[in-house]
Design an enzyme around this catalytic site. Structure first.
Site, PDB file in Angstrom:
ATOM      1  N   GLY A  10       0.783  -1.230   0.000  1.00  0.00           N
ATOM      2  CA  GLY A  10       0.000   0.000   0.000  1.00  0.00           C
ATOM      3  C   GLY A  10       0.814   1.279   0.000  1.00  0.00           C
ATOM      4  O   GLY A  10       0.301   2.339   0.356  1.00  0.00           O
ATOM      5  N   ASN A  21       1.736   2.957  -2.535  1.00  0.00           N
ATOM      6  CA  ASN A  21       1.109   3.878  -3.492  1.00  0.00           C
ATOM      7  C   ASN A  21      -0.198   4.440  -2.940  1.00  0.00           C
ATOM      8  O   ASN A  21      -0.517   5.605  -3.166  1.00  0.00           O
ATOM      9  CB  ASN A  21       0.903   3.192  -4.840  1.00  0.00           C
ATOM     10  CG  ASN A  21       2.200   3.090  -5.612  1.00  0.00           C
ATOM     11  OD1 ASN A  21       2.683   4.082  -6.157  1.00  0.00           O
ATOM     12  ND2 ASN A  21       2.800   1.908  -5.619  1.00  0.00           N
ATOM     13  N   ILE A  53      -7.838  -9.710 -11.654  1.00  0.00           N
ATOM     14  CA  ILE A  53      -8.340  -9.235 -12.950  1.00  0.00           C
ATOM     15  C   ILE A  53      -9.658  -8.474 -12.732  1.00  0.00           C
ATOM     16  O   ILE A  53     -10.507  -8.894 -11.947  1.00  0.00           O
ATOM     17  CB  ILE A  53      -8.595 -10.441 -13.898  1.00  0.00           C
ATOM     18  CG1 ILE A  53      -7.279 -11.219 -14.113  1.00  0.00           C
ATOM     19  CG2 ILE A  53      -9.215 -10.009 -15.213  1.00  0.00           C
ATOM     20  CD1 ILE A  53      -6.215 -10.479 -14.870  1.00  0.00           C
ATOM     21  N   ASN A  66      -4.255   1.630 -14.059  1.00  0.00           N
ATOM     22  CA  ASN A  66      -3.376   0.692 -13.363  1.00  0.00           C
ATOM     23  C   ASN A  66      -1.946   1.222 -13.399  1.00  0.00           C
ATOM     24  O   ASN A  66      -1.528   1.874 -14.362  1.00  0.00           O
ATOM     25  CB  ASN A  66      -3.425  -0.681 -14.053  1.00  0.00           C
ATOM     26  CG  ASN A  66      -2.566  -1.712 -13.342  1.00  0.00           C
ATOM     27  OD1 ASN A  66      -2.590  -1.828 -12.117  1.00  0.00           O
ATOM     28  ND2 ASN A  66      -1.790  -2.461 -14.102  1.00  0.00           N
ATOM     29  N   HIS A  96       1.969   0.029 -13.368  1.00  0.00           N
ATOM     30  CA  HIS A  96       2.767  -1.175 -13.646  1.00  0.00           C
ATOM     31  C   HIS A  96       4.250  -0.818 -13.538  1.00  0.00           C
ATOM     32  O   HIS A  96       4.683   0.210 -14.070  1.00  0.00           O
ATOM     33  CB  HIS A  96       2.439  -1.708 -15.047  1.00  0.00           C
ATOM     34  CG  HIS A  96       3.139  -2.994 -15.335  1.00  0.00           C
ATOM     35  ND1 HIS A  96       2.662  -4.213 -14.869  1.00  0.00           N
ATOM     36  CD2 HIS A  96       4.288  -3.262 -16.006  1.00  0.00           C
ATOM     37  CE1 HIS A  96       3.505  -5.166 -15.242  1.00  0.00           C
ATOM     38  NE2 HIS A  96       4.491  -4.628 -15.935  1.00  0.00           N
ATOM     39  N   SER A 124       4.747   2.652 -15.521  1.00  0.00           N
ATOM     40  CA  SER A 124       3.744   3.158 -16.456  1.00  0.00           C
ATOM     41  C   SER A 124       2.388   3.209 -15.764  1.00  0.00           C
ATOM     42  O   SER A 124       2.071   2.340 -14.951  1.00  0.00           O
ATOM     43  CB  SER A 124       3.605   2.222 -17.668  1.00  0.00           C
ATOM     44  OG  SER A 124       4.853   1.924 -18.245  1.00  0.00           O
ATOM     45  N   ASP A 133      -2.370  -5.664 -18.743  1.00  0.00           N
ATOM     46  CA  ASP A 133      -1.389  -4.593 -19.016  1.00  0.00           C
ATOM     47  C   ASP A 133      -1.416  -4.141 -20.479  1.00  0.00           C
ATOM     48  O   ASP A 133      -0.391  -3.707 -21.015  1.00  0.00           O
ATOM     49  CB  ASP A 133       0.046  -5.039 -18.642  1.00  0.00           C
ATOM     50  CG  ASP A 133       0.168  -5.491 -17.197  1.00  0.00           C
ATOM     51  OD1 ASP A 133      -0.524  -4.931 -16.343  1.00  0.00           O
ATOM     52  OD2 ASP A 133       0.968  -6.412 -16.933  1.00  0.00           O
TER      53      ASP A 133
END
Ligand code: GRF
Length: 197
Positions: free
Chosen positions: A12, A14, A88, A103, A105, A137, A146
């Site tokens: 966590g 982020n 997913i 998202n 990545h 990204s 992705d």
């Protein structure tokens, strides 16, 4: 006030960066819900900030998991942020929130994305390929893994003595900056306020 829904699976860090950026006004929004798909250590950031939190167990039968996740996303969410979320996203959600699910990545997509490319696996693959640079990204989420359109990338150098862990650490520092800046940018676009469901 715009609403962010944040989905996590891991530590966590982020999520913590998003919470701080909302608090400091760098992201002009509030977090309306934090959702984890497992007993994620990151939940303590949600508790500390007194945010609505719920866990939907990824081990549920897939149809049940998808239905529970779809029902759990507050309909007034302006942006759904996958901040290290490893499950997913069901097509019902990607359709209802087209271009509103993003998202993060830990590679320079389209390089080192796809099934199995998460966590240290990504950094191991980058080192094995003798890349000179890596990064992270932020991309829109579609029904692939992705594969959605990349919105922003940040680059870091790869050093000859890097381990997967040291590279991960360098990338993560950039992740916090990139993710919060990208959220702020997307929320400033007029389309981010239009609900499609
Ligand atoms: C990040 O490295 C992100 O790129 C990946 O999962 C990790 C999550 O880290 N998708 P944290 O839980 O935010 O600390």
């Amino acid at each position: 006030m715009k609403n962010l829904c944040v989905l996590i699976s891991g530590s966590g860090s982020n999520l913590a960066a998003i919470i701080n950026a909302c608090h400091d006004g760098k992201i002009p929004a509030q977090i309306n819900c934090v959702i984890a798909d497992r007993d994620s250590p990151g939940k303590h950031h949600a508790f500390q900030a007194k945010l609505p939190f719920l866990m939907i167990d990824r081990r549920l039968p897939q149809a049940e998991f998808s239905a529970a996740l779809t029902a759990a996303i507050p309909p007034d969410s302006d942006l759904i942020v996958l901040a290290g979320f490893l499950s997913i996203i069901p097509p019902a959600l990607t359709e209802a929130f087209a271009r509103k699910i993003i998202n993060l990545h830990p590679s320079l997509l389209p390089k080192f994305g796809g099934a199995g490319m998460y966590g240290l696996n990504v950094h191991r693959a980058v080192l094995a390929a003798k890349e000179k640079e890596s990064g992270c990204s932020v991309h829109y989420v579609d029904n692939g893994i992705d594969t959605g359109e990349v919105i922003a990338r940040a680059r870091v150098p790869v050093f000859p003595d890097d381990s997967p862990a040291s590279l991960q650490q360098r990338v993560q520092t950039e992740e916090h900056r990139l993710l919060t800046a990208t959220i702020a940018h997307l929320l400033s676009l007029p389309t981010a306020t239009t609900h499609t469901h």
